[in-house]
Design a protein around this motif. Structure first.
Motif, PDB file in Angstrom:
ATOM      1  N   THR A   1      -0.012  -1.051   0.080  1.00 18.51           N
ATOM      2  CA  THR A   1      -0.417  -0.155   0.160  1.00 18.51           C
ATOM      3  C   THR A   1       0.853   1.284  -0.108  1.00 18.51           C
ATOM      4  O   THR A   1       0.427   2.635  -0.430  1.00 18.51           O
ATOM      5  CB  THR A   1      -1.082  -0.409   1.064  1.00 18.51           C
ATOM      6  N   GLY A   2       2.035   1.501   0.594  1.00 20.36           N
ATOM      7  CA  GLY A   2       2.904   2.408   0.444  1.00 20.36           C
ATOM      8  C   GLY A   2       2.694   2.991   2.047  1.00 20.36           C
ATOM      9  O   GLY A   2       2.947   4.415   1.692  1.00 20.36           O
ATOM     10  N   ILE A   3       1.807   2.821   2.634  1.00 19.88           N
ATOM     11  CA  ILE A   3       1.504   2.978   4.240  1.00 19.88           C
ATOM     12  C   ILE A   3       2.389   2.406   4.790  1.00 19.88           C
ATOM     13  O   ILE A   3       2.285   1.554   5.183  1.00 19.88           O
ATOM     14  CB  ILE A   3       0.030   3.435   4.327  1.00 19.88           C
ATOM     15  N   ALA A   4       3.064   3.649   6.045  1.00 21.09           N
ATOM     16  CA  ALA A   4       3.688   2.470   7.092  1.00 21.09           C
ATOM     17  C   ALA A   4       2.531   2.915   8.495  1.00 21.09           C
ATOM     18  O   ALA A   4       2.204   4.364   8.493  1.00 21.09           O
ATOM     19  CB  ALA A   4       5.131   3.097   7.510  1.00 21.09           C
ATOM     20  N   SER A   5       2.702   2.058   9.244  1.00 19.71           N
ATOM     21  CA  SER A   5       2.697   2.463  10.770  1.00 19.71           C
ATOM     22  C   SER A   5       3.713   3.093  11.561  1.00 19.71           C
ATOM     23  O   SER A   5       5.052   3.045  11.279  1.00 19.71           O
ATOM     24  CB  SER A   5       1.827   1.340  11.235  1.00 19.71           C
TER      25      SER A   5
ATOM     26  N   LYS B   1       3.427   9.860   0.536  1.00 20.05           N
ATOM     27  CA  LYS B   1       2.686   8.951  -0.601  1.00 20.05           C
ATOM     28  C   LYS B   1       2.416   9.462  -2.315  1.00 20.05           C
ATOM     29  O   LYS B   1       2.511   8.633  -3.147  1.00 20.05           O
ATOM     30  CB  LYS B   1       1.377   7.420  -0.401  1.00 20.05           C
ATOM     31  N   ALA B   2       1.416  10.382  -1.987  1.00 18.71           N
ATOM     32  CA  ALA B   2       0.587  11.655  -3.242  1.00 18.71           C
ATOM     33  C   ALA B   2       2.121  12.276  -3.482  1.00 18.71           C
ATOM     34  O   ALA B   2       2.152  12.624  -5.235  1.00 18.71           O
ATOM     35  CB  ALA B   2       0.039  12.592  -2.594  1.00 18.71           C
TER      36      ALA B   2
ATOM     37  N   PRO C   1       7.067   5.146  -0.594  1.00 22.03           N
ATOM     38  CA  PRO C   1       8.269   4.960   0.211  1.00 22.03           C
ATOM     39  C   PRO C   1       9.107   3.920   0.428  1.00 22.03           C
ATOM     40  O   PRO C   1       9.993   2.981  -0.019  1.00 22.03           O
ATOM     41  CB  PRO C   1       7.461   4.414   1.347  1.00 22.03           C
ATOM     42  N   CYS C   2      10.368   4.415   1.274  1.00 19.93           N
ATOM     43  CA  CYS C   2      11.412   3.345   0.731  1.00 19.93           C
ATOM     44  C   CYS C   2      10.965   2.742   1.767  1.00 19.93           C
ATOM     45  O   CYS C   2      11.247   2.944   2.581  1.00 19.93           O
ATOM     46  CB  CYS C   2      12.788   3.956   1.038  1.00 19.93           C
TER      47      CYS C   2
END
Length: 230
Positions: free
Chosen positions: A135-139, A173-174, A178-179
């Motif tokens: 997703t390219g989303i992190a916590s 992300k927009a 992410p790396c």
């Protein structure tokens, strides 16, 4: 010289966990990184246990977003690395971060594993890392790092009581994917062990789904507190 990395650690009553994390980061600090601890009103010996071991100790009202923004505002580094107090950071992870930052990524995060033993906790860590890569989303548990100028341009973390990490990642992300780094950071499994592994998983999935459907972070924070007390 401006440090390459400023590590921002929000804390509240982490007298047991924080010194262990600071041990993990000793070599990084010796290499020139800046360590900033932001206390949100601890009633234990957290602040006393970090004296002389960090570059800045700040105090704010409680609230992770508020604390991390305060640390970022005081930071001098080119990159901000937000690390939770109950996280363990291996020497290999530190080395990988230093290598990755030479490529000047906009932002990134680590894979994660949970500290407890047993297959269910291993699976949960693996699923968190996989979901984040897809997703390219992190916590926040994944040690989000970001170029300081871009973080400032975005206005930092939103001042909301929950999901501030997801909200920041969506904005980042927009602009760029992410790396994604390995080896993983190790985050405490205490939340899952205290409240039940699968009940905690389902609670977090439900809250995340509600957030993406438009539920307010304030409402979700109340639901999270109720769910954690059941």
């Amino acid at each position: 010289m401006m440090p390459l990395i400023s590590v921002v650690i929000p804390v509240r009553n982490e007298a047991q966990s924080l010194p262990i994390l600071l041990d993990d980061l000793t070599a990084l600090r010796a290499a020139g990184a800046e360590l900033i601890v932001v206390d949100g009103g601890s009633s234990d010996s957290t602040c006393e246990r970090v004296l002389g071991r960090v570059d800045r100790l700040l105090r704010t009202a409680p609230g992770r977003a508020l604390q991390m923004n305060a640390g970022a505002l005081a930071a001098q580094g080119e990159y901000l690395w937000f690390v939770h107090a109950d996280t363990r950071v291996s020497a290999e992870s530190v080395k990988r971060l230093q290598e990755a930052l030479r490529e000047r990524p906009l932002w990134g995060r680590f894979d994660v594993r949970l500290s407890g033993t047993g297959l269910p906790l291993w699976v949960i860590g693996w699923m968190i890392s996989l979901r984040s890569r897809l997703t390219g989303i992190a916590s926040g548990d994944q040690g989000i790092f970001v170029e300081r100028g871009r973080f400032e341009a975005l206005g930092g973390y939103a001042q909301i009581p929950l999901m501030e990490d997801l909200q920041l990642c969506r904005r980042l992300k927009a602009q760029a994917r992410p790396c994604c780094l390995r080896p993983p950071l190790t985050t405490s499994s205490r939340r899952w062990e205290q409240h039940g592994i699968w009940r905690t998983v389902f609670l977090m999935w439900r809250l995340r789904a509600a957030y993406y459907c438009g539920a307010s972070p304030e409402r979700l924070a109340r639901q999270y507190r109720r769910g954690s007390m059941l």
